[in-house]
Write a protein that holds these residues in place. Structure first.
Motif, PDB file in Angstrom:
ATOM      1  N   UNK A  94       0.684  -1.096  -0.035  1.00 27.47           N
ATOM      2  CA  UNK A  94       0.137   0.046   0.012  1.00 27.47           C
ATOM      3  C   UNK A  94       0.851   1.185   0.061  1.00 27.47           C
ATOM      4  N   UNK A  95       2.155   1.096   0.299  1.00 23.40           N
ATOM      5  CA  UNK A  95       3.140   2.131   0.170  1.00 23.40           C
ATOM      6  C   UNK A  95       3.767   2.441  -1.140  1.00 23.40           C
ATOM      7  N   UNK A  96       4.213   3.529  -1.557  1.00 21.83           N
ATOM      8  CA  UNK A  96       4.999   3.468  -2.774  1.00 21.83           C
ATOM      9  C   UNK A  96       6.036   3.531  -2.930  1.00 21.83           C
ATOM     10  N   UNK A  97       6.973   3.426  -3.819  1.00 23.77           N
ATOM     11  CA  UNK A  97       8.482   3.260  -4.007  1.00 23.77           C
ATOM     12  C   UNK A  97       9.189   4.413  -3.389  1.00 23.77           C
ATOM     13  N   UNK A  98       8.258   5.723  -3.599  1.00 24.67           N
ATOM     14  CA  UNK A  98       9.031   6.897  -2.704  1.00 24.67           C
ATOM     15  C   UNK A  98       8.803   6.874  -1.623  1.00 24.67           C
ATOM     16  N   UNK A  99       8.009   6.152  -0.645  1.00 23.79           N
ATOM     17  CA  UNK A  99       7.694   5.861   0.546  1.00 23.79           C
ATOM     18  C   UNK A  99       8.848   4.912   1.084  1.00 23.79           C
ATOM     19  N   UNK A 100       9.095   3.819   0.273  1.00 24.62           N
ATOM     20  CA  UNK A 100       9.816   2.909   0.760  1.00 24.62           C
ATOM     21  C   UNK A 100      11.364   3.024   0.448  1.00 24.62           C
ATOM     22  N   UNK A 101      11.673   3.989  -0.444  1.00 22.63           N
ATOM     23  CA  UNK A 101      12.931   4.185  -0.739  1.00 22.63           C
ATOM     24  C   UNK A 101      13.008   5.718  -0.622  1.00 22.63           C
ATOM     25  N   UNK A 126       2.429   0.517  -4.382  1.00 22.96           N
ATOM     26  CA  UNK A 126       3.205  -0.275  -5.177  1.00 22.96           C
ATOM     27  C   UNK A 126       2.281  -1.086  -5.777  1.00 22.96           C
ATOM     28  N   UNK A 127       1.428  -1.683  -5.236  1.00 22.75           N
ATOM     29  CA  UNK A 127       0.639  -2.816  -5.797  1.00 22.75           C
ATOM     30  C   UNK A 127      -0.052  -1.883  -7.263  1.00 22.75           C
ATOM     31  N   UNK A 128      -0.725  -0.744  -7.281  1.00 24.13           N
ATOM     32  CA  UNK A 128      -1.077  -0.121  -8.346  1.00 24.13           C
ATOM     33  C   UNK A 128      -0.018   0.124  -9.363  1.00 24.13           C
ATOM     34  N   UNK A 129       1.174   0.523  -9.071  1.00 22.93           N
ATOM     35  CA  UNK A 129       2.348   0.488  -9.899  1.00 22.93           C
ATOM     36  C   UNK A 129       2.437  -0.452 -10.480  1.00 22.93           C
ATOM     37  N   UNK A 130       2.397  -1.879  -9.980  1.00 26.23           N
ATOM     38  CA  UNK A 130       2.833  -2.883 -10.454  1.00 26.23           C
ATOM     39  C   UNK A 130       1.603  -3.233 -11.310  1.00 26.23           C
ATOM     40  N   UNK A 131       0.412  -2.920 -11.046  1.00 28.02           N
ATOM     41  CA  UNK A 131      -0.697  -3.258 -12.099  1.00 28.02           C
ATOM     42  C   UNK A 131      -0.503  -2.155 -13.527  1.00 28.02           C
ATOM     43  N   UNK A 132       0.056  -1.133 -13.255  1.00 29.35           N
ATOM     44  CA  UNK A 132       0.224  -0.278 -14.340  1.00 29.35           C
ATOM     45  C   UNK A 132       1.288  -0.838 -15.141  1.00 29.35           C
ATOM     46  N   UNK A 133       2.510  -1.244 -14.670  1.00 26.60           N
ATOM     47  CA  UNK A 133       3.332  -1.978 -15.378  1.00 26.60           C
ATOM     48  C   UNK A 133       3.033  -3.065 -16.237  1.00 26.60           C
ATOM     49  N   UNK A 134       2.361  -4.047 -15.712  1.00 23.65           N
ATOM     50  CA  UNK A 134       1.787  -5.283 -16.346  1.00 23.65           C
ATOM     51  C   UNK A 134       1.007  -5.046 -17.401  1.00 23.65           C
ATOM     52  N   UNK A 135       0.115  -3.839 -17.271  1.00 24.26           N
ATOM     53  CA  UNK A 135      -0.846  -3.674 -18.437  1.00 24.26           C
ATOM     54  C   UNK A 135      -0.265  -3.064 -19.543  1.00 24.26           C
ATOM     55  N   UNK A 136       0.714  -1.952 -19.222  1.00 24.93           N
ATOM     56  CA  UNK A 136       1.000  -1.151 -20.181  1.00 24.93           C
ATOM     57  C   UNK A 136       2.616  -1.108 -20.769  1.00 24.93           C
ATOM     58  N   UNK A 159      -8.856  -1.038  -9.577  1.00 26.82           N
ATOM     59  CA  UNK A 159      -7.571  -0.712  -9.366  1.00 26.82           C
ATOM     60  C   UNK A 159      -6.782   0.110 -10.695  1.00 26.82           C
ATOM     61  N   UNK A 160      -6.855  -0.544 -11.848  1.00 27.98           N
ATOM     62  CA  UNK A 160      -6.305   0.322 -12.902  1.00 27.98           C
ATOM     63  C   UNK A 160      -6.833   1.745 -13.076  1.00 27.98           C
ATOM     64  N   UNK A 161      -8.220   1.858 -12.967  1.00 29.37           N
ATOM     65  CA  UNK A 161      -8.776   3.052 -13.134  1.00 29.37           C
ATOM     66  C   UNK A 161      -8.394   3.884 -11.965  1.00 29.37           C
ATOM     67  N   UNK A 162      -8.034   3.424 -10.750  1.00 30.33           N
ATOM     68  CA  UNK A 162      -7.635   4.263  -9.596  1.00 30.33           C
ATOM     69  C   UNK A 162      -6.290   4.785  -9.995  1.00 30.33           C
ATOM     70  N   UNK A 163      -5.429   3.828 -10.324  1.00 25.48           N
ATOM     71  CA  UNK A 163      -3.927   4.039 -10.519  1.00 25.48           C
ATOM     72  C   UNK A 163      -3.988   5.283 -11.640  1.00 25.48           C
ATOM     73  N   UNK A 164      -4.864   5.370 -12.715  1.00 26.32           N
ATOM     74  CA  UNK A 164      -4.672   6.470 -13.866  1.00 26.32           C
ATOM     75  C   UNK A 164      -5.296   7.509 -13.141  1.00 26.32           C
ATOM     76  N   UNK A 165      -6.032   7.733 -12.251  1.00 29.61           N
ATOM     77  CA  UNK A 165      -6.581   9.011 -11.537  1.00 29.61           C
ATOM     78  C   UNK A 165      -5.544   9.354 -10.644  1.00 29.61           C
TER      79      UNK A 165
END
Length: 207
Positions: A94-101, A126-136, A159-165
């Protein structure tokens, strides 16, 4: 040309040559996955992912790439969990890469638009980032993405829709020139795919 599943079966039976073909076929995409998520020890993470493929007993695999990225996600979770000694990031997906690093990974990109979008993507959970990566980047279907992330297909779409928002919001909060922000926001799909190409190009090749 042998299919991925044929190569995996032969590799599990001891055919090292088949394993080399499979590894070289998917190395770049798996490397890109870990580069983008900024995990420590990228080479080790990539090797752990492929080793888990041959050590696994799963036989009802429909899409090898979805199976592979599911393993990569589990490797990523273990890496962050092992580093999280004080439990600070117990819900790390639920955290972002920016949060974790403190300093998200950098890569060679001549496009300011890609740099802008990259800064927004690493601020996604991070899970939303992964979804974006896998789709695009990996062009997986939503059904395959749902299998990777272990959620229902409808939830993956949400979640993909939420990621884009969230990406649009992050871009809107950027200090970049308004015209560039509009350009990336209006054609986010194009720039997201191009960003994936840039990261893939900057990733190391297999030895």
């Amino acid at each position: 040309m042998s299919s991925d599943l044929e190569l995996l079966a032969r590799w599990r039976d001891g055919d090292v040559g088949a394993g080399n073909v499979l590894f070289n076929r998917h190395f770049g995409a798996v490397c890109r996955f870990f580069v983008a998520t900024n995990v420590d020890g990228i080479d080790d993470a990539v090797q752990a992912t492929f080793l888990a493929c041959i050590e696994g007993k799963t036989t009802d695999i429909v899409n090898f790439r979805a199976y592979l990225f599911g393993i990569a996600r589990n490797v990523l979770r273990r890496r962050f969990r092992d580093r999280d000694r004080d439990g600070r990031f117990r819900g790390m997906m639920e955290n972002s890469v920016a949060d974790l690093r403190t300093s998200p990974s950098t890569f060679v990109a001549r496009d300011e638009q890609c740099q802008l979008l990259h800064g927004a993507i690493v601020r996604l959970p991070l899970d939303l980032q992964i979804i974006v990566q896998l789709v695009y980047w990996e062009r997986l279907t939503i059904r395959d993405v749902a299998d990777v992330v272990d959620i229902p297909e409808g939830t993956a779409k949400t979640r993909l829709r939420r990621a884009k928002e969230l990406l649009a919001r992050e871009l809107g909060n950027s200090t970049a020139a308004a015209a560039m922000v509009r350009e990336v926001t209006v054609d986010m799909d194009k720039w997201t795919r191009l960003l994936g190409e840039r990261i893939l190009g900057a990733s190391a090749s297999p030895a």
